[in-house]
Scaffold this motif. Structure first.
Motif, short mmCIF file in Angstrom:
data_model
loop_
_atom_site.label_atom_id
_atom_site.label_comp_id
_atom_site.label_asym_id
_atom_site.label_seq_id
_atom_site.Cartn_x
_atom_site.Cartn_y
_atom_site.Cartn_z
N ARG A 29 11.96 13.33 23.97
CA ARG A 29 11.78 12.02 24.64
C ARG A 29 11.64 12.17 26.14
NH1 ARG A 29 13.71 8.93 28.13
NH2 ARG A 29 15.30 10.49 28.54
N SER A 31 10.04 9.75 29.74
CA SER A 31 9.35 8.57 30.24
C SER A 31 7.94 8.99 30.62
CB SER A 31 10.06 8.01 31.46
OG SER A 31 11.32 7.49 31.09
N ARG A 33 4.07 7.86 32.04
CA ARG A 33 3.44 6.82 32.87
C ARG A 33 1.92 6.88 32.87
NH1 ARG A 33 8.14 8.57 34.95
NH2 ARG A 33 9.77 6.98 35.19
N GLU A 121 2.78 -1.67 38.61
CA GLU A 121 2.98 -0.48 37.77
C GLU A 121 1.78 -0.37 36.83
OE1 GLU A 121 5.86 1.59 37.97
OE2 GLU A 121 7.61 0.31 37.81
N MET A 123 0.75 1.55 34.58
CA MET A 123 0.86 1.87 33.14
C MET A 123 0.98 0.61 32.29
SD MET A 123 3.62 2.88 35.04
CE MET A 123 5.41 2.77 35.19
N TYR A 164 12.15 4.19 22.58
CA TYR A 164 11.80 5.52 23.10
C TYR A 164 11.75 6.55 21.96
CZ TYR A 164 12.25 5.57 28.33
OH TYR A 164 12.07 5.45 29.69
N VAL A 175 7.78 4.04 28.48
CA VAL A 175 8.67 4.12 29.64
C VAL A 175 9.37 2.77 29.75
CG1 VAL A 175 6.78 3.49 31.22
CG2 VAL A 175 8.86 4.51 32.15
N ALA A 176 10.65 2.80 30.05
CA ALA A 176 11.42 1.57 30.22
C ALA A 176 11.25 1.09 31.66
CB ALA A 176 12.90 1.83 29.93
N ILE A 177 10.68 -0.09 31.84
CA ILE A 177 10.46 -0.62 33.19
C ILE A 177 11.41 -1.80 33.43
CG2 ILE A 177 8.80 -1.75 34.73
CD1 ILE A 177 6.62 -0.13 33.34
N ALA A 179 11.80 -2.74 36.87
CA ALA A 179 11.42 -3.23 38.20
C ALA A 179 10.29 -4.26 38.09
CB ALA A 179 10.98 -2.05 39.06
N TYR A 199 13.36 -5.78 29.93
CA TYR A 199 12.61 -4.53 29.95
C TYR A 199 11.16 -4.82 29.59
CZ TYR A 199 15.83 -0.40 29.88
OH TYR A 199 16.69 0.62 30.16
C1 LIG Z 1 17.46 0.60 33.52
C2 LIG Z 1 16.23 1.46 33.75
C3 LIG Z 1 15.20 0.96 34.54
C4 LIG Z 1 14.05 1.73 34.74
N1 LIG Z 1 13.00 1.18 35.43
C5 LIG Z 1 11.88 1.90 35.62
C6 LIG Z 1 10.78 1.34 36.32
O1 LIG Z 1 10.83 0.20 36.77
N2 LIG Z 1 9.67 2.09 36.47
C7 LIG Z 1 9.57 3.36 35.97
O2 LIG Z 1 8.54 3.98 36.13
N3 LIG Z 1 10.61 3.94 35.27
C8 LIG Z 1 11.75 3.23 35.10
N4 LIG Z 1 12.79 3.77 34.38
C9 LIG Z 1 12.65 5.12 33.79
C10 LIG Z 1 13.39 6.18 34.64
O3 LIG Z 1 12.68 6.38 35.86
C11 LIG Z 1 13.45 7.49 33.84
O4 LIG Z 1 14.26 7.28 32.70
C12 LIG Z 1 14.04 8.63 34.67
O5 LIG Z 1 13.14 9.03 35.69
C13 LIG Z 1 14.39 9.87 33.82
O6 LIG Z 1 13.24 10.33 33.14
P1 LIG Z 1 13.20 10.46 31.53
O7 LIG Z 1 13.29 9.05 30.96
O8 LIG Z 1 11.86 11.10 31.22
O9 LIG Z 1 14.35 11.28 31.08
C14 LIG Z 1 13.94 3.04 34.17
C15 LIG Z 1 15.00 3.53 33.39
C16 LIG Z 1 16.13 2.76 33.18
C17 LIG Z 1 17.25 3.29 32.31
#
Ligand SMILES: Cc1cc2nc3c(=O)[nH]c(=O)nc-3n(C[C@H](O)[C@H](O)[C@H](O)COP(=O)(O)O)c2cc1C
Length: 209
Positions: A29, A31, A33, A121, A123, A164, A175-177, A179, A199
């Motif tokens: 797993r 994230s 983009r 964003e 993506m 995920y 990817v969880a967004i 923002a 999300y």
């Molecule tokens: C609560 C939360 C909010 C997040 N918001 C964003 C976001 O707005 N944009 C984004 O690109 N990634 C976002 N992410 C993803 C994180 O950036 C990502 O999980 C982190 O960089 C670690 O990478 P991985 O998920 O590949 O392990 C978010 C993750 C979480 C848990």
């Protein structure tokens, strides 16, 4: 509507067996983009929605993710782009947990507007489909008071993680967004005031596939 698009779409039944182990899904797993614009299939969407909120215990109506007091405050919307899901038109759909179907909530491709409301964003409009996890806090806070708010956020995290892992197991990515601006997102999705988007999760194939 005159488009031939049915207002209710029954999704294929989800599979209870996958081709990779849970441990592989957890370790793979990531994230992602960058998404290919290729559509995902109805079976893939079915599997992802089932993982997010689907019923796994039919007698008690319990779902794939835990929920404080089984109050189930989350609602899932799908923003499908043009040619985003095989044989499903562009639009905003609501996932009906009870019969594992989609209801058309509003026609049209809103991915670009959604992306603008989410700090551009890219993506969000590149992926063929965006899953939006929304909350109706009252379902939980009427039992637990203000503490219920944290329970709702925890539950959204459970649903997001399941999305995920299911995407990973299917060879897709997400990817969880978090923002984004709540009010514009709520307006773009034509949600009532009590719905809070938590999300936005673009889902699609990797560009390398
Ligand atoms: C609560 C939360 C909010 C997040 N918001 C964003 C976001 O707005 N944009 C984004 O690109 N990634 C976002 N992410 C993803 C994180 O950036 C990502 O999980 C982190 O960089 C670690 O990478 P991985 O998920 O590949 O392990 C978010 C993750 C979480 C848990």
């Amino acid at each position: 509507m005159g488009t031939g698009q049915p207002t209710k779409i029954f999704l294929p039944a989800p599979s209870r067996k996958g081709s990779i182990s849970l441990e592989e899904a957890i370790s793979r797993r990531r994230s992602v983009r960058d998404f290919s614009p290729q559509p995902i299939s109805q079976s893939q969407l079915s599997q992802i929605l089932w993982a997010a909120q689907g019923i796994t215990d039919t007698s008690r109506r319990y779902r794939a993710v835990p929920s404080a007091g089984a109050t189930y405050p989350l609602e899932i919307l799908v923003a499908c782009g043009r040619n985003g899901i095989e044989e499903i038109g562009a639009g905003i759909y609501h996932y009906n947990v009870a019969d594992h179907s989609l209801s058309l909530h509003h026609q049209g491709d809103v991915r670009l507007d959604l992306a603008k409301a989410a700090l551009d964003e890219a993506m969000i409009y590149q992926a063929p489909v965006d899953i939006i996890i929304c909350a109706l806090y009252q379902r939980t806070t009427r039992h637990y008071g203000s503490r219920g708010e944290r329970y709702v956020h925890m539950e959204a995290g459970h649903a997001g993680q399941n999305i995920y892992l299911e995407a990973t197991a299917l060879g897709l990515a997400t990817v969880a967004i978090g923002a984004f601006h709540d009010e514009p997102v709520r307006e773009i999705l034509r949600l009532d005031k009590q719905y809070k988007p938590l999300y936005i999760m673009p889902v699609g194939r990797l560009t390398t596939d």
